[in-house]
Design an enzyme around this catalytic site. Structure first.
Site, mmCIF file in Angstrom:
data_model
loop_
_atom_site.group_PDB
_atom_site.id
_atom_site.type_symbol
_atom_site.label_atom_id
_atom_site.label_comp_id
_atom_site.label_asym_id
_atom_site.label_seq_id
_atom_site.Cartn_x
_atom_site.Cartn_y
_atom_site.Cartn_z
ATOM 1 N N ARG A 1 5.567 -14.869 5.321
ATOM 2 C CA ARG A 1 4.339 -14.989 4.534
ATOM 3 C C ARG A 1 4.011 -13.740 3.720
ATOM 4 O O ARG A 1 3.158 -13.770 2.851
ATOM 5 C CB ARG A 1 3.160 -15.367 5.447
ATOM 6 C CG ARG A 1 3.215 -16.837 5.869
ATOM 7 C CD ARG A 1 2.003 -17.231 6.654
ATOM 8 N NE ARG A 1 2.063 -16.730 8.013
ATOM 9 C CZ ARG A 1 1.003 -16.620 8.826
ATOM 10 N NH1 ARG A 1 -0.194 -16.951 8.387
ATOM 11 N NH2 ARG A 1 1.143 -16.161 10.047
ATOM 12 N N ARG B 1 0.490 15.979 -9.146
ATOM 13 C CA ARG B 1 1.667 15.349 -8.544
ATOM 14 C C ARG B 1 2.268 16.259 -7.480
ATOM 15 O O ARG B 1 1.877 17.420 -7.358
ATOM 16 C CB ARG B 1 2.665 15.013 -9.650
ATOM 17 C CG ARG B 1 2.138 13.887 -10.554
ATOM 18 C CD ARG B 1 3.016 13.703 -11.767
ATOM 19 N NE ARG B 1 4.410 13.539 -11.403
ATOM 20 C CZ ARG B 1 5.435 13.776 -12.237
ATOM 21 N NH1 ARG B 1 5.206 14.179 -13.470
ATOM 22 N NH2 ARG B 1 6.678 13.598 -11.821
ATOM 23 N N ALA C 1 8.593 -5.682 16.431
ATOM 24 C CA ALA C 1 8.615 -5.475 14.979
ATOM 25 C C ALA C 1 9.815 -6.173 14.350
ATOM 26 O O ALA C 1 10.418 -5.687 13.407
ATOM 27 C CB ALA C 1 8.665 -3.979 14.685
ATOM 28 N N ARG D 1 5.194 29.468 -35.248
ATOM 29 C CA ARG D 1 4.840 28.296 -36.038
ATOM 30 C C ARG D 1 5.004 28.703 -37.500
ATOM 31 O O ARG D 1 5.082 29.896 -37.802
ATOM 32 C CB ARG D 1 3.396 27.879 -35.761
ATOM 33 C CG ARG D 1 2.400 28.961 -36.112
ATOM 34 C CD ARG D 1 0.958 28.580 -35.843
ATOM 35 N NE ARG D 1 0.081 29.608 -36.364
ATOM 36 C CZ ARG D 1 -0.866 30.228 -35.662
ATOM 37 N NH1 ARG D 1 -1.067 29.915 -34.398
ATOM 38 N NH2 ARG D 1 -1.608 31.139 -36.225
HETATM 39 C C1 UD1 Z 1 0.661 -13.806 18.145
HETATM 40 C C2 UD1 Z 1 0.287 -14.393 19.514
HETATM 41 C C3 UD1 Z 1 -1.131 -14.932 19.451
HETATM 42 C C4 UD1 Z 1 -2.085 -13.838 19.028
HETATM 43 C C5 UD1 Z 1 -1.632 -13.205 17.708
HETATM 44 C C6 UD1 Z 1 -2.443 -11.968 17.425
HETATM 45 C C7 UD1 Z 1 2.297 -15.247 20.595
HETATM 46 C C8 UD1 Z 1 3.111 -16.439 20.928
HETATM 47 N N1 UD1 Z 1 1.216 -15.452 19.884
HETATM 48 O O1 UD1 Z 1 0.704 -14.862 17.203
HETATM 49 O O2 UD1 Z 1 -1.515 -15.416 20.735
HETATM 50 O O3 UD1 Z 1 -3.396 -14.364 18.905
HETATM 51 O O4 UD1 Z 1 -0.263 -12.800 17.778
HETATM 52 O O5 UD1 Z 1 -2.139 -11.452 16.158
HETATM 53 O O6 UD1 Z 1 2.644 -14.151 21.003
HETATM 54 N N2 UD1 Z 1 7.961 -10.864 16.675
HETATM 55 C C9 UD1 Z 1 9.230 -10.436 16.961
HETATM 56 N N3 UD1 Z 1 10.186 -11.359 17.261
HETATM 57 C C10 UD1 Z 1 9.941 -12.687 17.302
HETATM 58 C C11 UD1 Z 1 8.639 -13.121 17.003
HETATM 59 C C12 UD1 Z 1 7.663 -12.189 16.699
HETATM 60 O O7 UD1 Z 1 9.508 -9.239 16.942
HETATM 61 O O8 UD1 Z 1 10.869 -13.454 17.596
HETATM 62 C C13 UD1 Z 1 6.920 -9.862 16.360
HETATM 63 C C14 UD1 Z 1 6.369 -9.974 14.948
HETATM 64 O O9 UD1 Z 1 7.085 -9.120 14.069
HETATM 65 C C15 UD1 Z 1 4.931 -9.492 15.116
HETATM 66 C C16 UD1 Z 1 4.593 -9.885 16.531
HETATM 67 O O10 UD1 Z 1 5.821 -10.095 17.210
HETATM 68 O O11 UD1 Z 1 4.847 -8.100 14.998
HETATM 69 C C17 UD1 Z 1 3.734 -11.134 16.599
HETATM 70 O O12 UD1 Z 1 4.408 -12.198 15.988
HETATM 71 P P1 UD1 Z 1 3.672 -13.197 15.010
HETATM 72 O O13 UD1 Z 1 4.672 -14.162 14.514
HETATM 73 O O14 UD1 Z 1 2.872 -12.433 14.013
HETATM 74 O O15 UD1 Z 1 2.713 -13.948 16.051
HETATM 75 P P2 UD1 Z 1 1.373 -14.724 15.727
HETATM 76 O O16 UD1 Z 1 1.702 -16.096 15.291
HETATM 77 O O17 UD1 Z 1 0.520 -13.892 14.852
#
Ligand code: UD1
Ligand code: MG
Length: 459
Positions: free
Chosen positions: A17, A319, A11, A426
């Site tokens: 994006r 609420r 996470a 009133r």
């Molecule tokens: C990743 C997978 C891809 C898969 C896809 C599914 C890899 C290299 N690729 O791509 O094969 O199909 O998810 O959704 O694993 N994160 C970190 N630290 C980092 C990088 C990422 O904590 O340095 C976490 C992100 O917050 C996220 C998760 O890892 O929760 C996945 O990272 P993201 O950048 O979304 O990977 P994708 O390009 O979606």
């Protein structure tokens, strides 16, 4: 012997994006942060411990991850985003505590089903060393492709690095991968960053494991369960899927909805039996609805306890802190906040009842306002059992209207009213016989003067 399992939840991503000032995993689906969905699924699958890899908003993400689960959560910080492989290695110390299985989950995929996690983990006990959860994608663009041969997984190729032939594969990496806790650090340390993005890809673990003679397999899960959130548009798609499931579960448990697609639920909405919900109703967090209650169209409800047989709306807003007694009624264009409305009491039209206790069977006339705020503090209004508040009255808090008391319409009540008393606050009515007729004549005369012919007035 029961196996031990560590879930490593990633996470720490930059989430550029999402274009957001807060971490992606704190965005909510069903009013619950994405990360909580993931950690709850892991807990439900029976993992023994969670290592949470956090970056930005680490403390908030950790709090959300811990909420509602009994499994211990160990946060680890990834200061530089160098890829998913690098991220998992941040949990090296926790991994080294020694677990039979490691399961890696992505914090941005909240629809993951605990049964799929259990299926992946149990596949390991059947002889596979690395198990990846895959799905068939309608549009595989952007996902890592699962390359199989003779029933085994031989590699995961990231979209950016894939050949045209590999890109044609629609079997994709869902982001859940399990492997041996004993060999984990060794395998993870072998991951390099020789790829288009220059990142350490967790997905390279498959080829590394195979080179060491280990067996890798992919098992399939439904595409919907694997949806990842990278943009707000994807967040909205995930919300749609989640809502559809939550409505289905509510209806199967005895709730009627005329137009389910227009009813929005929260992860913690609780319904009794025979609840009826008309179209266009929004449930925020913390709502309980008792047996037989009816929620008419266009209500906005959060933090409310709705008693059995109560009727709400149409167009009511409840609420936080609203407690509605059995068979009470809150009608159109009424707002209730931090108030208890007694059994059988009626607040039927255009009222604001805030910081109040309304006794059983009291009748609150149209347009009644509790004036609860003096600009600095909130004050309590108490309305006794069976009291009758005439329409268009303002009750200036702190104030108590006694049991069985009457308040005349249009009153601005600033002093307590004893039990069974009548309060009228009133101006007394003045009636002037014939005065309306004279007034009308005077107005007509003025109008006639103004309407002189154009020729006269032009000269
Ligand atoms: C990743 C997978 C891809 C898969 C896809 C599914 C890899 C290299 N690729 O791509 O094969 O199909 O998810 O959704 O694993 N994160 C970190 N630290 C980092 C990088 C990422 O904590 O340095 C976490 C992100 O917050 C996220 C998760 O890892 O929760 C996945 O990272 P993201 O950048 O979304 O990977 P994708 O390009 O979606
Ligand atoms: Mg992703």
């Amino acid at each position: 012997m029961t196996r031990t399992c560590l879930a490593v939840v990633l996470a720490a991503g930059d989430a550029t994006r999402m274009k957001s000032s807060k971490s992606k995993v704190l965005h909510a689906v069903g009013n619950l942060p994405l990360i909580s969905h993931v950690t709850r699924a892991a807990a439900a699958a029976g993992v023994n411990k969670l290592a949470l890899v956090v970056g930005r908003d680490g403390d908030l993400v950790t709090d959300a991850a811990r909420a509602g689960i009994d499994v211990p959560v160990a946060p680890v910080v990834q200061t530089e985003r160098k890829g998913t492989g690098h991220a998992v290695l941040m949990a090296r110390d926790v991994i080294s505590e020694g677990f039979d299985d490691i399961v890696v989950l992505y914090g941005d995929a909240p629809l993951i089903n605990p049964d799929s996690l259990t299926a992946a983990i149990s596949e390991r006990s059947k002889g596979a060393d690395v198990v990846v959860l895959g799905f068939r994608a309608d549009d595989p663009t952007g996902y890592g492709r699962l390359i199989e041969r003779d029933g085994e997984l031989i590699a995961i190729r990231e979209h950016r690095d894939a050949s045209a032939e590999e890109r044609a594969i629609d079997f994709c990496n869902g982001g859940v991968i399990t492997f041996s806790g004993r060999e984990a650090v060794n395998l993870l340390e072998a991951i390099g960053n020789d790829n288009v993005k220059g990142e350490f890809y967790l997905t390279d673990l498959v080829e590394i494991a195979r080179a060491r003679g280990l067996k890798c397999v992919a098992i399939e899960a439904p595409e919907e369960d694997m949806m990842g959130c990278n943009t707000r548009a994807e967040l909205a798609e995930i919300e749609q899927v989640w809502q559809a499931r939550a409505r289905q579960a509510a209806m199967l448990s005895g709730v009627s909805m005329i137009d389910p697609s227009s009813v929005f639920l929260s992860h913690d909405t609780v319904f009794g039996n025979d609840v009826m919900i008309e179209p266009n109703v929004w449930f925020g967090p913390g709502v309980r609805v008792g047996d037989g209650a009816v929620i008419h169209a266009f209500c906005h409800i959060e933090g409310a306890d709705i008693g059995p047989g109560a009727m709400i709306g149409p167009f009511a807003r409840l609420r936080p802190g609203s407690e509605l007694g059995e068979k009470s009624k809150v009608g159109n264009f009424c707002e209730i906040k931090k108030a208890r409305v007694g059994a059988g009491a009626k607040v039927n039209h255009l009222s604001y009842i805030g910081d109040a206790i309304v006794g059983p069977a009291a009748n609150i006339g149209a347009g009644t306002i509790t004036c609860n705020y003096d600009g600095q503090n909130k004050h309590l209004t108490e309305i006794g059992a069976g009291a009758f508040i005439g329409s268009n009255s303002s009750l200036v808090a702190p104030i108590r209207i006694g049991d069985g008391a009457y308040v005349g319409s249009g009153s601005v009540v600033t002093m307590d009213v004893p039990d069974d008393a009548l309060a009228i606050a009133r101006a007394r009515q003045e009636t002037k016989p014939g005065r309306a007729q004279r007034l009308r004549e005077k107005i007509s005369a003025i109008k006639a003067l103004r309407r002189k012919p154009a020729s006269e007035s032009d000269q």
